[in-house]
Design an enzyme around this catalytic site. Sequence first.
Site, mmCIF file in Angstrom:
data_model
loop_
_atom_site.group_PDB
_atom_site.id
_atom_site.type_symbol
_atom_site.label_atom_id
_atom_site.label_comp_id
_atom_site.label_asym_id
_atom_site.label_seq_id
_atom_site.Cartn_x
_atom_site.Cartn_y
_atom_site.Cartn_z
ATOM 1 N N LYS A 57 0.859 -1.183 0.000
ATOM 2 C CA LYS A 57 0.000 0.000 0.000
ATOM 3 C C LYS A 57 0.898 1.236 0.000
ATOM 4 O O LYS A 57 1.888 1.294 0.757
ATOM 5 C CB LYS A 57 -0.893 0.007 1.247
ATOM 6 C CG LYS A 57 -1.948 -1.102 1.260
ATOM 7 C CD LYS A 57 -3.058 -0.821 0.267
ATOM 8 C CE LYS A 57 -4.202 -1.819 0.446
ATOM 9 N NZ LYS A 57 -5.312 -1.560 -0.497
ATOM 10 N N LYS A 96 -13.477 -7.659 -7.276
ATOM 11 C CA LYS A 96 -13.864 -8.082 -5.937
ATOM 12 C C LYS A 96 -15.376 -8.341 -5.946
ATOM 13 O O LYS A 96 -16.159 -7.392 -6.011
ATOM 14 C CB LYS A 96 -13.550 -6.986 -4.915
ATOM 15 C CG LYS A 96 -12.063 -6.711 -4.757
ATOM 16 C CD LYS A 96 -11.839 -5.499 -3.874
ATOM 17 C CE LYS A 96 -10.360 -5.284 -3.610
ATOM 18 N NZ LYS A 96 -10.082 -3.949 -3.056
#
Length: 373
Positions: free
Chosen positions: A165, A265
């Site tokens: 990240k 997702k």
Amino acid sequence: MIDLKSLTLREIRLTLKEPFVAAGGVQEHRRILLLEMRSRDGHTAWSECVAQERPGYSLETIDTAWTALRDDLAPVLLGAAADGQHVPAVLDAHVRGHPMATAALEMACWALEAERQNASLACLLGGTQARVPVGVALGMESDPSTLVEKVRRCVGEGYRKIKLKIAPGADRRFVAAVREAVGPDIPLAVDANGTYSRADLDVLRSLDAFGLIMLEQPLHRDDMAGHAALQRELVTPICLDESVTTSRDIEAMIRWGSGRIVNVKPGRVGGLARAMNMHDLCRESGLAAWVGGMLETGIGRAFNVALASLPNFSLPGDLSPSSRYWERDIVEPEWTMSTDGFVDVPFDRPGLGVEIDRDRIENLTRRADHIAS
Ligand code: MG
């Protein structure tokens, strides 16, 4: 067609083994909405809503999803006979938005259908991969050396993709340290969660030096044109996540040239039927795709693993084993990863392929709502 008898919504709370830091904030525990669906012919299936506690990642939260499910979505579905393939159309006619809440309901229908057919969910979806490669997403750290240690550990555990990240001010230094530490051959990716702007071209272009397999969602989720302009300047393939909620978003992505990879997702895009449409569109269009994760329990993981067994999900998914996130999962057996970084798809077991630990869920339940037709 499934004749639905009842739905039970439950909220449980699980503490993460370690806090997860991304651009949207810090997560130390998860409030998790579980859905239990029963059919009139005596079958039961579970699903999980991926909405988080706060709207830092998406517009939905666990509380908006709970309200939408109880007051709007569940009453529509309990009055209609539907299977997983047709649930989105049934719900779309009555409710706009709420894709995470919709997904929870839709995925439970697929699981229920798998139970009724005594088939594995992966088989019902048309999966072809008996085992799928696993990647890991690592949260942000305060210093590069801590991140490097965690990356080294994940490489040793066998993960086939390491995703870091990043956010403005916490990017190049960290990526450089990791690449230097692990060498050129470890597949590295970064995910910015939409925190950069079009003015950040120089720093994003500097990441090309690190041989990343993708730069995920650098710009705002609404900025297809900006991503297209950025992709023209970068060697690194852009992967879109938050920007892609429907197949139409992928069509726009292709037309603009806004990226080359899609993170699908199912819990975020409204369920498995939509996720499979996106998979098919990516395959027809030559885009790579993979299945992302949302810090799910073993229930949500089961749906992601089944989906990831489809043939065009060719890049490692965020399908970490249960033990990465939880001291103890709510399914048995827990999800595990082989030492070479694969998870087995349970084609040989019906439904989700795992048993639900109902006693543990009862003990963890903070609130529940029961909706019967
Ligand atoms: Mg992402």
